[in-house]
Write a protein that holds these residues in place. Structure first.
Motif, PDB file in Angstrom:
ATOM      1  N   VAL A   1       0.858  -1.185   0.000  1.00 15.85           N
ATOM      2  CA  VAL A   1       0.000   0.000   0.000  1.00 15.85           C
ATOM      3  C   VAL A   1       0.894   1.234   0.000  1.00 15.85           C
ATOM      4  O   VAL A   1       1.552   1.548   1.002  1.00 15.85           O
TER       5      VAL A   1
ATOM      6  N   ASP B   1      -9.804   2.262   5.083  1.00 14.79           N
ATOM      7  CA  ASP B   1     -10.044   3.245   4.026  1.00 14.79           C
ATOM      8  C   ASP B   1      -8.776   3.559   3.236  1.00 14.79           C
ATOM      9  O   ASP B   1      -8.849   4.064   2.107  1.00 14.79           O
TER      10      ASP B   1
ATOM     11  N   ARG C   1      -5.800   1.034  -0.540  1.00 17.45           N
ATOM     12  CA  ARG C   1      -6.154   1.266  -1.940  1.00 17.45           C
ATOM     13  C   ARG C   1      -4.931   1.127  -2.831  1.00 17.45           C
ATOM     14  O   ARG C   1      -3.811   1.442  -2.411  1.00 17.45           O
TER      15      ARG C   1
END
Length: 223
Positions: free
Chosen positions: A179, A199, A202
């Protein structure tokens, strides 16, 4: 997965990008599991409202998380990466995740094996613009016979749909990637509560990364 990376060598470059002084002893620049190098976290004292306490601090630590309950450091050879899908329940990582012991690992580049030729070829992955990369991680502190030892792990996500990172590892293996945090999210990650941590899991845009040469992604692995 990432088991090998290049740390940020130049002190001024480290300060300029990450906004914090590197440790006096930066440790290894060519980093493998169990090697000592630097990582960045938010000081615990930053939560007490003292303006003299900086938002970030850089510490020396070992690549490969050593949980507080470990009896020795050998476990760090298997805990250098933590899967985002299971880190909340895996014994090695769950305490660090539960307590939001977030960190940033400063790197110049990571190395991944390209198997498309039938054998592993180590390939250097770095940013297109030449800036260092900040990888999301978890840190821990272990009481060793010689004193407190800090350690850290890199967080990973599935990369099956990523234009660059899907090219690495054996064809039969699941594609994974670390990440990579956008620079404007560094403090948000370090401050994030446990319930908000996912959160940040991604994929980093493939057009901001390049592999093997100084050419954009589309002109290297994908041509």
């Amino acid at each position: 997965m990432c088991s090998h990376y290049q740390a940020v060598k130049e002190r001024e470059r480290y300060i300029r990008h990450f906004g914090v002084e590197p440790p006096a002893d930066p440790g290894n620049l060519d980093v493998w599991p169990s090697y000592a190098t630097s990582f960045i976290r938010r000081p615990k004292e930053a939560d007490v409202g003292d303006e003299a306490v900086p938002e970030r601090e850089a510490l020396s630590g070992v690549f490969g998380l050593i949980p507080h309950w470990a009896t020795d450091t050998k476990i760090g050879r298997q805990t250098f990466n933590a899967r985002s899908e299971t880190m909340a329940v895996k014994p090695s990582f769950r305490d660090a995740w539960k307590h939001a012991q977030h960190c940033i690992i400063p790197v110049e580049a990571i190395f991944e094996p390209d198997w498309r030729s039938g054998k592993a070829i180590a390939t250097r992955v770095s940013s297109v613009n030449g800036d260092p990369l900040g990888i999301a991680g978890l840190w821990s502190a272990w009481k060793s016979p010689k004193g407190l030892l800090h350690s850290f792990t890199m967080l990973t996500i599935n990369a099956d749909g990523h234009a660059l990172m899907c090219q690495f590892h054996k064809p039969v293996d699941e594609k994974r990637m670390v990440v990579i945090l956008p620079p404007d999210s560094y403090d948000h990650w370090l401050r994030a509560k446990p319930q908000d941590s996912l959160d940040f899991m991604r994929p980093y845009p493939s057009d901001r990364l390049m592999a093997g040469t100084e050419l954009p992604v589309q002109q290297t692995l994908l041509d």
